[in-house]
Design a protein around this motif. Sequence first.
Motif, PDB file in Angstrom:
ATOM      1  N   ALA A 249       0.868  -1.183   0.000  1.00  0.00           N
ATOM      2  CA  ALA A 249       0.000   0.000   0.000  1.00  0.00           C
ATOM      3  C   ALA A 249       0.901   1.229   0.000  1.00  0.00           C
ATOM      4  O   ALA A 249       1.080   1.895   1.017  1.00  0.00           O
ATOM      5  N   VAL A 250       1.488   1.512  -1.173  1.00  0.00           N
ATOM      6  CA  VAL A 250       2.476   2.580  -1.303  1.00  0.00           C
ATOM      7  C   VAL A 250       1.873   3.697  -2.141  1.00  0.00           C
ATOM      8  O   VAL A 250       1.450   3.472  -3.287  1.00  0.00           O
ATOM      9  N   GLY A 251       1.825   4.891  -1.568  1.00  0.00           N
ATOM     10  CA  GLY A 251       1.344   6.053  -2.301  1.00  0.00           C
ATOM     11  C   GLY A 251      -0.163   6.081  -2.409  1.00  0.00           C
ATOM     12  O   GLY A 251      -0.890   5.415  -1.676  1.00  0.00           O
ATOM     13  N   HIS A 252      -0.623   6.910  -3.359  1.00  0.00           N
ATOM     14  CA  HIS A 252      -2.054   7.035  -3.612  1.00  0.00           C
ATOM     15  C   HIS A 252      -2.487   5.998  -4.634  1.00  0.00           C
ATOM     16  O   HIS A 252      -1.691   5.190  -5.115  1.00  0.00           O
ATOM     17  N   THR A 254      -3.273   6.223  -7.684  1.00  0.00           N
ATOM     18  CA  THR A 254      -2.676   6.354  -9.021  1.00  0.00           C
ATOM     19  C   THR A 254      -1.191   6.025  -9.026  1.00  0.00           C
ATOM     20  O   THR A 254      -0.609   5.899 -10.107  1.00  0.00           O
ATOM     21  N   ASP A 255      -0.571   5.939  -7.868  1.00  0.00           N
ATOM     22  CA  ASP A 255       0.866   5.649  -7.805  1.00  0.00           C
ATOM     23  C   ASP A 255       1.094   4.151  -7.994  1.00  0.00           C
ATOM     24  O   ASP A 255       0.366   3.313  -7.446  1.00  0.00           O
ATOM     25  N   ARG A 265      -0.815  -9.039  -2.733  1.00  0.00           N
ATOM     26  CA  ARG A 265      -1.971  -8.206  -3.043  1.00  0.00           C
ATOM     27  C   ARG A 265      -1.530  -6.755  -3.066  1.00  0.00           C
ATOM     28  O   ARG A 265      -0.651  -6.354  -2.293  1.00  0.00           O
ATOM     29  N   ARG A 266      -2.166  -5.967  -3.917  1.00  0.00           N
ATOM     30  CA  ARG A 266      -1.862  -4.538  -3.989  1.00  0.00           C
ATOM     31  C   ARG A 266      -3.085  -3.756  -3.565  1.00  0.00           C
ATOM     32  O   ARG A 266      -4.190  -3.997  -4.069  1.00  0.00           O
ATOM     33  N   ALA A 267      -2.906  -2.843  -2.598  1.00  0.00           N
ATOM     34  CA  ALA A 267      -3.998  -2.007  -2.114  1.00  0.00           C
ATOM     35  C   ALA A 267      -3.774  -0.578  -2.606  1.00  0.00           C
ATOM     36  O   ALA A 267      -2.632  -0.092  -2.624  1.00  0.00           O
ATOM     37  N   PRO A 268      -4.833   0.113  -3.014  1.00  0.00           N
ATOM     38  CA  PRO A 268      -4.647   1.492  -3.520  1.00  0.00           C
ATOM     39  C   PRO A 268      -4.217   2.463  -2.438  1.00  0.00           C
ATOM     40  O   PRO A 268      -3.536   3.445  -2.713  1.00  0.00           O
ATOM     41  N   THR A 271      -5.406   2.485   4.015  1.00  0.00           N
ATOM     42  CA  THR A 271      -6.700   2.118   4.603  1.00  0.00           C
ATOM     43  C   THR A 271      -7.290   0.908   3.887  1.00  0.00           C
ATOM     44  O   THR A 271      -7.823  -0.017   4.517  1.00  0.00           O
ATOM     45  N   ALA A 272      -7.184   0.891   2.563  1.00  0.00           N
ATOM     46  CA  ALA A 272      -7.669  -0.266   1.803  1.00  0.00           C
ATOM     47  C   ALA A 272      -6.869  -1.523   2.130  1.00  0.00           C
ATOM     48  O   ALA A 272      -7.417  -2.632   2.140  1.00  0.00           O
ATOM     49  N   ALA A 273      -5.577  -1.369   2.420  1.00  0.00           N
ATOM     50  CA  ALA A 273      -4.776  -2.535   2.811  1.00  0.00           C
ATOM     51  C   ALA A 273      -5.273  -3.120   4.120  1.00  0.00           C
ATOM     52  O   ALA A 273      -5.365  -4.346   4.282  1.00  0.00           O
TER      53      ALA A 273
END
Length: 486
Positions: A249-252, A254-255, A265-268, A271-273
């Motif tokens: 969960a790195v950046g915003h 769009t990053d 898994r990739r979280a946007p 908080t989503a992570a």
Amino acid sequence: MDEQFPDSGRTMGGNTPEFSVAEISGAIRRVLEGTFGRIRVRGEITEFKRYPSGHLYFSLKDEGGKLSSVVWRGTVSRLGLKPENGVEVIAMGKISSYGERSSYQMVIDRLEYAGEGALLARIERLRLRLAADGLFDAERKRPLPFLPRVIGVVTSAQGAVLHDIRTTIARRFPHPVLVWPVPVQGEGAAERIAQAVAGFDAIEGHGGVPRPDVLIVARGGGSLEDLMAFNDEAVLRAVAACRIPVISAVGHETDTTLIDFVSDRRAPTPTAAAEMAVPVRAELEAGLAQRDARLRGGLERTLQLARARLDRAAAGLPDLPAVVENARRRLDDRAYRLDLALPTRMEQLRSRLRNASDRLPAPQMVLALRRADLARIDAASQQAMAGFLHRRVSTLRGLRVPPAILVSQLRASTSRLAGAGGQLDSLSPQAVLERGYVLVTDRAGRPLAHAAQARRATQVTMTFADGKVAARPLRSGETEQGHLDL
């Protein structure tokens, strides 16, 4: 010119001034530092070396030249990025000279990537190399646990990221959160992040520190340069080697960084992570309550259907008490008829037995017949012997046989006759009785060969050699004196 190169008063060959080497070196150094001051230089890093003293030496080059550069040990931690060969950077510092070697160099105290183009090219080269190694393959990605017991977080101890993750987990489903604080940008950030991921993976969980079931590697938004620590090869390989499922969960939203391709898994957002890591407890409880209600309703419907089938089956069955009563009546009738039929059948069998025994000859008759047969045989034998003797005598008289021969033949015939008579006597029942045996018969004259048969008879007849005696058998347990017969 006089200020830069003071006249030492020494001339040689006219007005040409004379300087020492140290003076020339110092003058050049003052000219370089005074002329350029603090500058920014753009170039590609080459000939990079890290000395045991901690100083960094490399060169900045472009199409037109090459500039020697140095980073002193005290400045390395504030440099801003990790210098590598082939990276195009913008270096900030000042120009200085090194008099002992008659060279000049740039003393650098800050490095920046030379625009996003250079950063993206570097990231793309690393992405292609890691993709060839299989670090981005979907087959190696692990599923996240449904209900993790402990959640590990690798992020900065300051800022809103850690607060957002903690509050989200506490709101959705409270679980212990184990934090490994690291710097998320700047010099040394990549090494610290890689060490944190490897450190979490090395926890066995046997001691006081629990082993996390899922890891969250997170940081807030920033520029491409700020996120470069999460494009570092050491961090990516540490995440790929980690046995714990990792959420990036790195950046915003769009990053995009390379850690998003390596993680499971990739979280946007952070908080989503946290939302990916744990489910909503209230939703789970509501789902369980709904499933419980559906199970109870289904079970109730199943029981109702079973009761209805049972009632239909019971309605189709006959009246069990009536069936039992009819069966009892039939049993009583069969028992009554059996009680009547059994004595009748026994009487029929006894009658048939008496008829059969009546047709059997009596032993006395059999003995009389055998005696008559023996008498007839004896008379016939004597008559035949007399005729035979008469014929022999007649023959011998006609032949004039000597008397001695006739006497001898007569004696032999007499002996044979005596032997045949003895055999007949031994086969005679009377002879058996003469030896002390007794023939026991019942009233019907049937021979009784066993004591059990004699005990069942009311009266028996014992035939001896010289006559018959009637007797009554003793019952089991009595004797003539009334004592028990053991």
